[in-house]
Design a protein around this motif. Structure first.
Motif, PDB file in Angstrom:
ATOM      1  N   SER A  50       0.983  -1.126   0.042  1.00  0.00           N
ATOM      2  CA  SER A  50       0.047   0.069  -0.040  1.00  0.00           C
ATOM      3  C   SER A  50       0.781   1.354  -0.009  1.00  0.00           C
ATOM      4  N   VAL A  51       1.905   1.337   0.775  1.00  0.00           N
ATOM      5  CA  VAL A  51       2.779   2.449   0.866  1.00  0.00           C
ATOM      6  C   VAL A  51       3.441   2.588  -0.438  1.00  0.00           C
ATOM      7  N   VAL A  52       4.258   1.685  -0.981  1.00  0.00           N
ATOM      8  CA  VAL A  52       4.876   1.853  -2.259  1.00  0.00           C
ATOM      9  C   VAL A  52       4.069   1.668  -3.346  1.00  0.00           C
ATOM     10  N   ARG A  53       2.824   1.410  -3.465  1.00  0.00           N
ATOM     11  CA  ARG A  53       1.812   1.499  -4.391  1.00  0.00           C
ATOM     12  C   ARG A  53       2.048   0.425  -5.665  1.00  0.00           C
ATOM     13  N   TRP A  54       3.134  -0.497  -5.232  1.00  0.00           N
ATOM     14  CA  TRP A  54       3.342  -1.782  -6.311  1.00  0.00           C
ATOM     15  C   TRP A  54       3.315  -3.004  -5.552  1.00  0.00           C
ATOM     16  N   CYS A  55       2.475  -3.888  -6.240  1.00  0.00           N
ATOM     17  CA  CYS A  55       2.361  -5.382  -5.871  1.00  0.00           C
ATOM     18  C   CYS A  55       3.080  -6.146  -6.993  1.00  0.00           C
ATOM     19  N   PRO A  56       4.139  -7.059  -6.180  1.00  0.00           N
ATOM     20  CA  PRO A  56       4.825  -7.892  -7.213  1.00  0.00           C
ATOM     21  C   PRO A  56       3.784  -8.856  -7.642  1.00  0.00           C
ATOM     22  N   LEU A  57       2.653  -9.238  -7.038  1.00  0.00           N
ATOM     23  CA  LEU A  57       1.915 -10.408  -7.659  1.00  0.00           C
ATOM     24  C   LEU A  57       1.136  -9.799  -8.759  1.00  0.00           C
ATOM     25  N   TYR A  58       0.774  -8.536  -8.747  1.00  0.00           N
ATOM     26  CA  TYR A  58       0.113  -7.903  -9.533  1.00  0.00           C
ATOM     27  C   TYR A  58       0.651  -7.714 -10.860  1.00  0.00           C
ATOM     28  N   ARG A  59       2.166  -7.594 -10.732  1.00  0.00           N
ATOM     29  CA  ARG A  59       3.054  -7.374 -11.893  1.00  0.00           C
ATOM     30  C   ARG A  59       3.196  -8.914 -12.567  1.00  0.00           C
ATOM     31  N   LEU A  60       3.281 -10.045 -11.900  1.00  0.00           N
ATOM     32  CA  LEU A  60       3.278 -11.169 -12.406  1.00  0.00           C
ATOM     33  C   LEU A  60       1.926 -11.702 -13.445  1.00  0.00           C
ATOM     34  N   LEU A  61       0.858 -11.020 -12.778  1.00  0.00           N
ATOM     35  CA  LEU A  61      -0.427 -11.458 -13.297  1.00  0.00           C
ATOM     36  C   LEU A  61      -0.747 -10.385 -14.292  1.00  0.00           C
ATOM     37  N   GLY A  62      -0.131  -9.391 -14.390  1.00  0.00           N
ATOM     38  CA  GLY A  62      -0.436  -8.299 -15.378  1.00  0.00           C
ATOM     39  C   GLY A  62      -1.614  -7.412 -14.931  1.00  0.00           C
ATOM     40  N   LEU A  63      -1.742  -7.327 -13.693  1.00  0.00           N
ATOM     41  CA  LEU A  63      -2.854  -6.604 -13.267  1.00  0.00           C
ATOM     42  C   LEU A  63      -2.731  -5.310 -12.864  1.00  0.00           C
ATOM     43  N   ARG A  64      -3.530  -4.335 -13.015  1.00  0.00           N
ATOM     44  CA  ARG A  64      -3.501  -3.011 -12.481  1.00  0.00           C
ATOM     45  C   ARG A  64      -4.768  -2.348 -11.886  1.00  0.00           C
ATOM     46  N   THR A  65      -4.693  -1.848 -10.443  1.00  0.00           N
ATOM     47  CA  THR A  65      -5.937  -1.403 -10.073  1.00  0.00           C
ATOM     48  C   THR A  65      -5.915   0.269 -10.256  1.00  0.00           C
ATOM     49  N   CYS A  66      -4.744   0.822 -10.802  1.00  0.00           N
ATOM     50  CA  CYS A  66      -4.794   2.338 -10.643  1.00  0.00           C
ATOM     51  C   CYS A  66      -4.827   2.685 -12.140  1.00  0.00           C
ATOM     52  N   GLY A  67      -5.153   4.141 -12.665  1.00  0.00           N
ATOM     53  CA  GLY A  67      -5.101   4.490 -13.825  1.00  0.00           C
ATOM     54  C   GLY A  67      -3.874   4.535 -14.425  1.00  0.00           C
ATOM     55  N   ARG A  68      -3.781   4.850 -15.465  1.00  0.00           N
ATOM     56  CA  ARG A  68      -2.525   4.715 -16.113  1.00  0.00           C
ATOM     57  C   ARG A  68      -1.858   6.233 -16.517  1.00  0.00           C
TER      58      ARG A  68
END
Length: 68
Positions: A50-68
């Motif tokens: 939450s603090v760094v706003r980056w999730c390694p699992l999301y990266r592996l799965l190609g997910l994003r919950t924030c705008g581009r």
């Protein structure tokens, strides 16, 4: 190279709420032992992502919950 953020505001809030609930359960004595250790690790990971706003699992799965 900067890490591209992939955790949005609502996702961050949800992660922080879950981490707070886990902490409350621990301090209330509702969880202990191995369960408490595992939940503690989950809570720390949720706070950090939450603090760094980056999730390694999301990266592996190609997910994003924030705008581009």
């Amino acid at each position: 190279m900067a890490i591209q953020k992939n955790v949005g505001a609502l996702d961050r809030a949800a992660r922080l709420v879950v981490a707070a609930v886990i902490a409350a359960l621990y301090f209330a004595g509702s969880v202990s032992g191995t369960t408490a250790a595992i939940l503690g690790i989950v809570a720390v990971v949720f706070v950090l992502t939450s603090v760094v706003r980056w999730c390694p699992l999301y990266r592996l799965l190609g997910l994003r919950t924030c705008g581009r």
